[in-house]
Design an enzyme around this catalytic site. Structure first.
Site, PDB file in Angstrom:
ATOM      1  CG  HIS A 200       3.873   7.269  -0.050  1.00 52.19           C
ATOM      2  ND1 HIS A 200       3.308   6.705   1.065  1.00 52.19           N
ATOM      3  CD2 HIS A 200       2.928   7.232  -1.022  1.00 52.19           C
ATOM      4  CE1 HIS A 200       2.067   6.368   0.785  1.00 52.19           C
ATOM      5  NE2 HIS A 200       1.806   6.684  -0.466  1.00 52.19           N
ATOM      6  CD  GLU A 442      -5.962   3.616  -0.427  1.00 52.70           C
ATOM      7  OE1 GLU A 442      -4.753   3.593  -0.700  1.00 52.70           O
ATOM      8  OE2 GLU A 442      -6.543   4.621   0.022  1.00 52.70           O
ATOM      9  CG  ASP A 466      -2.348   2.286   1.928  1.00 53.83           C
ATOM     10  OD1 ASP A 466      -1.462   2.116   2.791  1.00 53.83           O
ATOM     11  OD2 ASP A 466      -2.551   3.367   1.365  1.00 53.83           O
ATOM     12  CB  CYS A 513      -4.440   3.391  -8.896  1.00 52.08           C
ATOM     13  SG  CYS A 513      -5.027   3.626  -7.220  1.00 52.08           S
TER      14      CYS A 513
HETATM   15  C1  PEP Z   1      -2.288   2.491  -2.696  1.00 52.40           C
HETATM   16  O1  PEP Z   1      -2.362   2.464  -1.473  1.00 52.40           O
HETATM   17  O2  PEP Z   1      -2.219   1.470  -3.413  1.00 52.40           O
HETATM   18  C2  PEP Z   1      -2.252   3.781  -3.411  1.00 52.40           C
HETATM   19  C3  PEP Z   1      -2.246   3.829  -4.721  1.00 52.40           C
HETATM   20  O3  PEP Z   1      -2.143   4.904  -2.652  1.00 52.40           O
HETATM   21  P1  PEP Z   1      -0.764   5.387  -1.995  1.00 52.40           P
HETATM   22  O4  PEP Z   1       0.342   4.553  -2.559  1.00 52.40           O
HETATM   23  O5  PEP Z   1      -0.596   6.818  -2.323  1.00 52.40           O
HETATM   24  O6  PEP Z   1      -1.005   5.131  -0.543  1.00 52.40           O
HETATM   25 MG    MG Z   2      -2.899   4.255  -0.413  1.00 49.60          MG
END
Ligand code: PEP
Ligand code: MG
Length: 588
Positions: A200, A442, A466, A513
């Site tokens: 993140h 995910e 994920d 996403c």
């Molecule tokens: C993902 O897991 O691809 C996602 C978009 O969520 P995050 O990156 O916030 O875990």
């Molecule tokens: Mg995620």
């Protein structure tokens, strides 16, 4: 200006490029939010010295706090003075000091280790208490630990907040919250020892548009504060103390890159349509309301992922419903009637609230994270849903639940949403009753049961960050296994294809996403697999749009077909890279 007149050896380190761009700046080394103190043993004869060090550290910390308290403006800083008073009381508590010195004597460990161990146990105890007021006191203990360690280690923590000159931030690791607090006017680049492509912290650096390289392993042992550092966020290279020739080369490369960005910016107002006329919806991912502006500036059509957990991470206390509402209302109003997909909070794993940081789970990515955390903290969850529903009348709001792993979880989350709707009815507060509710895919379990989940959800958004980590059993933030983390593993690609097919059969929308959709290498394959909506990191919108506008769906179908016939992750990656290179050579 950056050239190196003193004869210091140049060092080149290779890591993982996580946020594009080039920076050349003086380094500023910062500590991670946690000092990690290794257990070091001492000889019995050193016990007295270590005990004396504890005494001095406590006395110095008390003196420092008293001085800081006296400097606070009486009228304005009552709250800060109260906090200082609590800290002073704890520092004067003899039993705390005794516990620490007893540990030095019984286990023959250093003063630093004893302070850290005792205070962290103390904080963990506070964190585990259900009462929010008490659990938040863990923060105070944490602050005291840092204050004492600063005294013991003789380090003055450098402050990034008060910067007045451009720097490259170098750290062992950074938390997403720390990174989100950087002022991009001064923080020109980021390089860390730890981290992975989709950790993140990397995602936040990308959103902010700060060039970043992670997984550099021992960079902090090589760089000293004030060294000139080049951070190449395109190629994943960090050069410490570059010689003049290298600096000149990079200055040239940097201006060429900026030129390319500028050129791409020109297409921001143009639609993302393939050469044979297929319209692709391109949205942006945000963490904070003010990023919505960048999404529109770069040519995004709305927000496809609003990571609301950053609201919790940026504040030491849980946000009130009004704070939630204000953040959502500002974003939705700004976007007018364009879609805003508000993802309910995705806390846990590498996104811990301040009050939970001392009760680490043994396996946080497989633990109480995301929707699981929401379903066990119903008051928190309902507060957020209440605020989202109130904001739903201001524009085109959708709700998205993260990390759904089975059908029951989806039904539970929807039931809570219905409860909140009833509460709003009772309170006569209007909201959009037909709000679309979707889920993120995910986990392999969600992908494999997508046909069942599709019956009860309005849309899917594939969270590849994920999905990759759970499919391949590779921690997305762990640099030791970062080479195993790959979007082009055949297992990942097959799961994505399966989700798209099931969504199409059920006639619900499906988007991607995860960071994969922001990568020039993968976009053709995703379109070929059937994706027509993506939500990506805002700075990449022009580049990805440019690729979409340069290809036909037929080209993409051929790419996907070829990929599906391949069995090797490595072959797929190099095949995709060369396909993308042909379309947009300047980007590579
Ligand atoms: C993902 O897991 O691809 C996602 C978009 O969520 P995050 O990156 O916030 O875990
Ligand atoms: Mg995620």
């Amino acid at each position: 200006m950056y050239s190196n007149w003193v004869n210091i050896a140049m060092e080149i380190k290779k890591g993982i490029a996580v946020s594009p761009g080039i920076s050349i700046a003086r380094s500023m080394i910062i500590d991670s939010e946690d000092y990690r103190i290794p257990r070091r043993e001492i000889k019995p004869s050193q016990r007295l010295v270590e005990t004396q060090r504890i005494r001095n550290a406590f006395n110095d910390a008390i003196e420092e706090l008293t001085r800081l308290g006296a400097q606070q403006d009486l009228a304005e800083s009552g709250k800060i003075r109260d906090i200082f008073a609590v800290h002073l009381r704890l520092l004067r508590d003899r039993s705390l000091r005794k516990k620490i010195t007893d540990l030095i004597h019984s286990e023959l460990v250093t003063a630093e280790y004893a302070v850290s161990k005792v205070l962290r146990e103390f904080a963990a105890h506070f964190s585990s208490v259900k009462d929010t007021y008490i659990s938040e006191r863990a923060d105070d203990i944490y602050d005291i630990e840092r204050r004492l360690l600063r005294q013991l280690l003789g380090k003055k923590r450098e402050e990034v907040k008060g910067l007045s000159e451009e720097v490259a931030v170098i750290a062992r690791e950074l938390s997403p919250t720390q990174t989100a607090g950087f002022n991009k006017q001064f923080v020109k680049g980021i390089a860390t020892d730890a981290g992975g492509r989709t950790s993140h912290t990397a995602i936040v650096a990308r959103s902010l548009g700060i060039p970043a390289v992670v997984a550099l392993e021992d960079l902090t042992e090589i760089v000293r504060g004030g060294d000139t550092v080049i951070i190449d966020g395109n190629r994943g290279i960090v050069i410490v103390n570059p010689d003049e020739e290298t600096t000149l080369q990079y200055e040239k490369y940097s201006s060429e890159f900026l030129e390319l960005e500028h050129k791409l910016d020109a297409i921001r107002a143009k639609p993302a349509v393939t050469r044979d006329g297929t319209r692709i919806a391109v949205f942006g991912n945000i963490e904070f309301p003010d990023e919505a502006e960048v999404v529109l500036q770069k040519g995004g059509e709305g927000i496809g992922l609003y990571r609301t957990e950053f609201l919790y991470l940026s504040s030491p206390t849980e946000p009130t419903e009004e704070q939630h509402y204000e953040a959502y209302a500002a974003t939705v109003r700004f976007l007018r009637n364009r879609p805003v997909v508000i993802r309910t909070f995705d806390l846990g794993a590498d996104k811990q609230t301040q009050s939970k940081r001392f009760a680490p789970e043994p396996n946080p990515f497989l633990g109480l994270r995301s929707i699981r955390f929401c379903l066990q903290n119903l008051m928190m969850f309902k507060t957020q849903l209440h605020a989202i529903l109130r904001a739903s009348l201001l524009g085109h709001v959708k709700i998205m639940f993260p990390l759904i792993t089975n059908h029951q979880e989806l039904m539970q989350a929807k039931m809570i949403l219905r409860d909140v709707m009833e509460d709003l009815d009772d309170e006569s507060i209007p909201y959009n009753r037909n709000i679309e509710v979707g889920i993120m895919i995910e986990t392999p379990s969600a992908a494999l049961t997508a046909s069942t989940l599709a019956r009860d959800t309005a849309f899917f958004s594939i969270g590849t960050n994920d999905l990759i980590q759970y499919t391949l059993a590779v921690d997305r933030g762990n640099e030791l296994v970062s080479t195993l983390y790959s979007a082009t593993d055949p297992a990942v690609i097959r799961l994505i294809r399966m989700v798209i097919q099931d969504a199409n059969k059920a006639q619900i929308d499906v988007s991607v996403c995860g960071e994969m959709a922001s990568e020039p290498d993968y976009i053709m394959m995703l379109l070929g697999l059937g994706i027509r909506t993506i939500s990506i990191t805002p700075p990449m919108i022009p580049e990805i749009k440019q690729i979409i506008r340069s290809v036909t769906i037929e080209d993409c179908n051929n790419v996907a077909r070829k990929v599906l016939s391949m069995n090797s992750e490595r072959h797929i990656s190099s095949f995709l890279r060369s396909a993308a290179r042909k379309i947009l050579p300047e980007a590579f």
